[in-house]
Write a protein that holds these residues in place. Structure first.
Motif: not given
Length: 341
Positions: A223-240
């Motif tokens: 399996d792999l997990t797919v997540k969705y975020y509302p904007d770029a800031n949220s994406v990079y906060l999750a990545l960091n």
């Protein structure tokens, strides 16, 4: 490169650039027509300054380019006679760094695409004239003859070949972005995604591909997990913060973000790429002109001249897009098939 554009047009076969803006920060509105960037005052004739006025999105690099008469002699007579190449860019209203956006002076169109149009025009011995418009009006401009060639991240598709001719100049890629300290790399095999978590934008081609990989892995008991975020800031906060292992999105937007964060504590890097056309076909970005105009061949020869003499590689490097290089420009190669366009 995707199914629907993140500017409410995410239809497969639109340029990647319309999606790039969603994960780009720091550069916003895109202005009107301009041919100023790339030709700096006081510099020798034949100098094209790529990366100019880019607010750090590109590394300013002076490239020497002169007319190649054996190529310019093949120009269609109407274009040769007027002495200019009208270059269409569909970057209104917001722009899409690093590909096309308004520069530091708040008026000049800059970016990798306008820069490359200027380089090609120089080889052809033509004065570049940039016309910026919305995406839809870009094609209206070509159809009406107001635009000679579009340099606007347009993907070569079989559907578009009904009306347009192409001279390819860049790969159409998706990419994986990870924290700089991460040791994970894509390595071209979806099996390498097993057990990890990825973010992706809804309704996009990259989501379609990622979910196909997820389904294949599930059949294999993985399996792999797919997540969705509302904007770029949220994406990079999750990545960091380590909530996701990587973000999967348009390669140019990832290249832009990597450039912007390179000297920060949250620096990222590219962990691999994948063709926007899928596993069976390398998607290609192409200069786009009206079918039967006779412009694709000399434009392609001009591109191959830039490849052979090194300006092409320096242009890509200036915009951190070296991983989208092509070995040669082709006229009307196989494009995205009709069912995927």
């Amino acid at each position: 490169m995707r199914i629907r554009s993140l500017r409410s047009r995410l239809l497969r076969g639109l340029s990647t650039g319309t999606a790039v803006a969603t994960l780009a920060t720091g550069i916003t509105a895109c202005g009107g027509n301009s041919d100023a960037a790339g030709r700096s005052d006081g510099k020798p004739s034949g100098t094209v300054a790529v990366g100019a006025l880019s607010n750090g999105a590109g590394k300013e690099t002076d490239l020497n380019v002169s007319e190649v008469k054996s190529i310019s002699a093949k120009l269609p007579e109407p274009i040769a006679k007027k002495g200019k190449l009208v270059i269409g860019v569909g970057a209104l209203p917001a722009g899409f760094p690093p590909l096309a956006f308004v520069g530091d002076d708040q008026k000049t169109l800059t970016g990798a695409e306008p820069d490359f149009g200027r380089l090609v025009a120089a080889v052809l011995g033509l004065k570049p004239e940039l016309k910026n418009s919305t995406w839809e009006n870009l094609f209206v401009g070509i159809d009406s003859g107001r635009v000679d060639a579009a340099f606007s991240n347009v993907t070569d598709t079989e559907e578009r070949k009904k009306k347009y001719e192409f001279a390819t100049y860049r790969q159409d890629n998706l990419g994986f972005e990870v924290p700089k300290k991460s040791t994970w790399n894509f390595e071209g095999d979806y099996h390498n995604l097993a057990g990890r978590t990825f973010s992706v934008s809804r309704g996009t081609n990259q989501e379609k591909i990622l979910l196909e990989w997820k389904a294949k892995l599930k059949k294999e008991g993985k399996d792999l997990t797919v997540k969705y975020y509302p904007d770029a800031n949220s994406v990079y906060l999750a990545l960091n913060s380590g909530k996701i292992d990587a973000h999967f999105g348009p390669n140019p937007g990832i290249a832009y973000h990597i450039t912007r964060t390179a000297k920060t504590p949250n620096a990222t890097r590219s962990a691999g790429k994948f063709s926007g056309a899928g596993a069976k076909l390398q998607g290609l970005i192409a200069a786009t002109s009206k079918k039967g105009s006779g412009l694709a061949e000399p434009v392609s020869e001009a591109i191959n001249y830039l490849i052979e003499h090194g300006q092409y590689a320096k242009w890509l490097a200036a915009w951190n897009l070296s991983n989208e290089a092509v070995e040669t420009s082709q006229v009307n190669p196989p494009g995205l098939p009709l069912e995927n366009s």
